[in-house]
Motif scaffolding. Sequence first.
Motif, PDB file in Angstrom:
ATOM      1  N   ASP A 269      46.749  39.899  39.765  1.00 25.40           N
ATOM      2  CA  ASP A 269      47.655  40.353  38.701  1.00 25.40           C
ATOM      3  C   ASP A 269      47.701  41.879  38.638  1.00 25.40           C
ATOM      4  O   ASP A 269      48.773  42.472  38.427  1.00 25.40           O
ATOM      5  CB  ASP A 269      47.193  39.811  37.341  1.00 25.40           C
ATOM      6  CG  ASP A 269      47.542  38.345  37.165  1.00 25.40           C
ATOM      7  OD1 ASP A 269      48.310  37.809  37.994  1.00 25.40           O
ATOM      8  OD2 ASP A 269      47.043  37.732  36.199  1.00 25.40           O
ATOM      9  N   GLU A 270      46.547  42.505  38.788  1.00 25.39           N
ATOM     10  CA  GLU A 270      46.515  43.974  38.727  1.00 25.39           C
ATOM     11  C   GLU A 270      47.265  44.576  39.918  1.00 25.39           C
ATOM     12  O   GLU A 270      48.000  45.561  39.771  1.00 25.39           O
ATOM     13  CB  GLU A 270      45.062  44.457  38.723  1.00 25.39           C
ATOM     14  CG  GLU A 270      44.310  44.120  37.442  1.00 25.39           C
ATOM     15  CD  GLU A 270      42.810  44.318  37.577  1.00 25.39           C
ATOM     16  OE1 GLU A 270      42.136  44.379  36.545  1.00 25.39           O
ATOM     17  OE2 GLU A 270      42.307  44.398  38.722  1.00 25.39           O
TER      18      GLU A 270
ATOM     19  N   GLY B 159      35.015  42.154  39.173  1.00 22.75           N
ATOM     20  CA  GLY B 159      34.407  41.556  37.987  1.00 22.75           C
ATOM     21  C   GLY B 159      34.983  42.112  36.699  1.00 22.75           C
ATOM     22  O   GLY B 159      34.657  41.639  35.613  1.00 22.75           O
ATOM     23  N   VAL B 160      35.811  43.109  36.813  1.00 28.22           N
ATOM     24  CA  VAL B 160      36.473  43.704  35.652  1.00 28.22           C
ATOM     25  C   VAL B 160      37.971  43.474  35.809  1.00 28.22           C
ATOM     26  O   VAL B 160      38.529  43.748  36.874  1.00 28.22           O
ATOM     27  CB  VAL B 160      36.194  45.222  35.573  1.00 28.22           C
ATOM     28  CG1 VAL B 160      37.011  45.870  34.471  1.00 28.22           C
ATOM     29  CG2 VAL B 160      34.719  45.483  35.368  1.00 28.22           C
ATOM     30  N   GLU B 161      38.591  42.948  34.792  1.00 24.57           N
ATOM     31  CA  GLU B 161      40.038  42.733  34.865  1.00 24.57           C
ATOM     32  C   GLU B 161      40.708  43.458  33.712  1.00 24.57           C
ATOM     33  O   GLU B 161      40.296  43.321  32.559  1.00 24.57           O
ATOM     34  CB  GLU B 161      40.373  41.241  34.822  1.00 24.57           C
ATOM     35  CG  GLU B 161      41.842  40.986  35.091  1.00 24.57           C
ATOM     36  CD  GLU B 161      42.152  39.529  35.390  1.00 24.57           C
ATOM     37  OE1 GLU B 161      41.284  38.672  35.159  1.00 24.57           O
ATOM     38  OE2 GLU B 161      43.272  39.265  35.861  1.00 24.57           O
ATOM     39  N   LEU B 162      41.722  44.221  34.049  1.00 25.15           N
ATOM     40  CA  LEU B 162      42.388  45.077  33.067  1.00 25.15           C
ATOM     41  C   LEU B 162      43.797  44.589  32.781  1.00 25.15           C
ATOM     42  O   LEU B 162      44.475  44.050  33.661  1.00 25.15           O
ATOM     43  CB  LEU B 162      42.454  46.517  33.597  1.00 25.15           C
ATOM     44  CG  LEU B 162      41.120  47.158  33.996  1.00 25.15           C
ATOM     45  CD1 LEU B 162      41.356  48.566  34.531  1.00 25.15           C
ATOM     46  CD2 LEU B 162      40.164  47.197  32.820  1.00 25.15           C
ATOM     47  N   LEU B 163      44.207  44.839  31.547  1.00 24.96           N
ATOM     48  CA  LEU B 163      45.580  44.535  31.145  1.00 24.96           C
ATOM     49  C   LEU B 163      46.263  45.851  30.805  1.00 24.96           C
ATOM     50  O   LEU B 163      45.808  46.555  29.901  1.00 24.96           O
ATOM     51  CB  LEU B 163      45.583  43.631  29.908  1.00 24.96           C
ATOM     52  CG  LEU B 163      45.052  42.218  30.099  1.00 24.96           C
ATOM     53  CD1 LEU B 163      44.848  41.560  28.743  1.00 24.96           C
ATOM     54  CD2 LEU B 163      46.042  41.406  30.928  1.00 24.96           C
ATOM     55  N   PRO B 164      47.313  46.214  31.521  1.00 31.07           N
ATOM     56  CA  PRO B 164      47.981  47.480  31.215  1.00 31.07           C
ATOM     57  C   PRO B 164      48.488  47.511  29.779  1.00 31.07           C
ATOM     58  O   PRO B 164      49.064  46.535  29.296  1.00 31.07           O
ATOM     59  CB  PRO B 164      49.155  47.499  32.210  1.00 31.07           C
ATOM     60  CG  PRO B 164      48.763  46.553  33.285  1.00 31.07           C
ATOM     61  CD  PRO B 164      47.955  45.477  32.622  1.00 31.07           C
TER      62      PRO B 164
END
Lengths: 273, 90
Positions: free
Chosen positions: A133-134, A175-180
Amino acid sequence: MIRPPDRLPPPHGQLVLGPERGLVVVVLGPAVRRRLHPAEERVASALPAARRADFVSGRRAAAVALGLLGRTGPVLRADDGRPLFPSGVLGSLSHCDGYGVCAVALRGPCPGVDLEREGRVPDLGLGHVGTPDEIAWTRQRPELAAHRRTALFCAKEAVFKVRDGADGGRRGHLGVELLPRPGGFAVRRPAGLRVTVRRFEAKDGTGHLLALVRGIASGGPLGTSDPPEDLKCPFAQVQLKESARERRSGGSHSPPAEPRVPHPSPPAPPGHR
Amino acid sequence: MSDITTAVADEVRSAFAAELALDSDRVSLETPLASLAGLDSVKLLRIVAALETEYGISLDDDRLYDLKQVRDVAALVEEERAVTSLAAGE
């Protein structure tokens, strides 16, 4: 509207962001000369030459940041490279292109900070940095792709510095997932953190991104109802200082920022979300 | 651990040298990554990406955090090449 600074400090200058809720962020130019604490000097002299300059630039920024909180160093170094701030101080360091960055706070949660030059994160290596997704987000708008890749990387590096309280949780960008979000990212995994990303330009026009993360308990710096392309500055006060030598030289850099920017809302830099 | 061929060793040394603007003879397999001036996490990512492109492989993300020497990168490339060749029935 007062236009906040969107430039890195000149080589002999420093940029102070904050304090906001007890948080101070200092960006120090590469030519600023400050004596290190004797204990820091001893650590520096024992480091490989290749690591020494980075160590020194970070500790110089730390000395300024600690001073603004009424504290002093040293900021020593753990065996794994983590900075060891004085008792009662939570902090994070970064460095890039000779600039040193330090974020410090006297109460939790611990800040995490990272500085990266825009455009260096390659698309081909993105599978090691971003989730599907990123990655899709970085490629949605080709004209923003280089910026978004850097923002993603920079934000994750900042998150690593607060996960488990330090770099102990560093392993694995995936292991880190970001949402803009406007002005940065919300952290989907691990949940509860927000990352502010701010863009600065060096004198030569090179873009640099500064990512700052604090736990949501401190009050999230990100707006939630902003236009998508707006960049909200989370910092309550911006102060740019330059050395006497720089001032005597007539100030060849861009004009310093206004000393106070209560709630700055800088225009989105070209290509910035 | 896979043996490191001269070709892969040279390619890996060259990748480090190119990214860090060094003469390749200043980078050996025994060079500690911590001793390479200017090497940071982004540059390491760029080197990894260049090697993956060169060899058509994808390096194990978890192991990228255990790299200590240039040799470790070369060994990782060799191992992934072997796995890829096996998967392709070569």
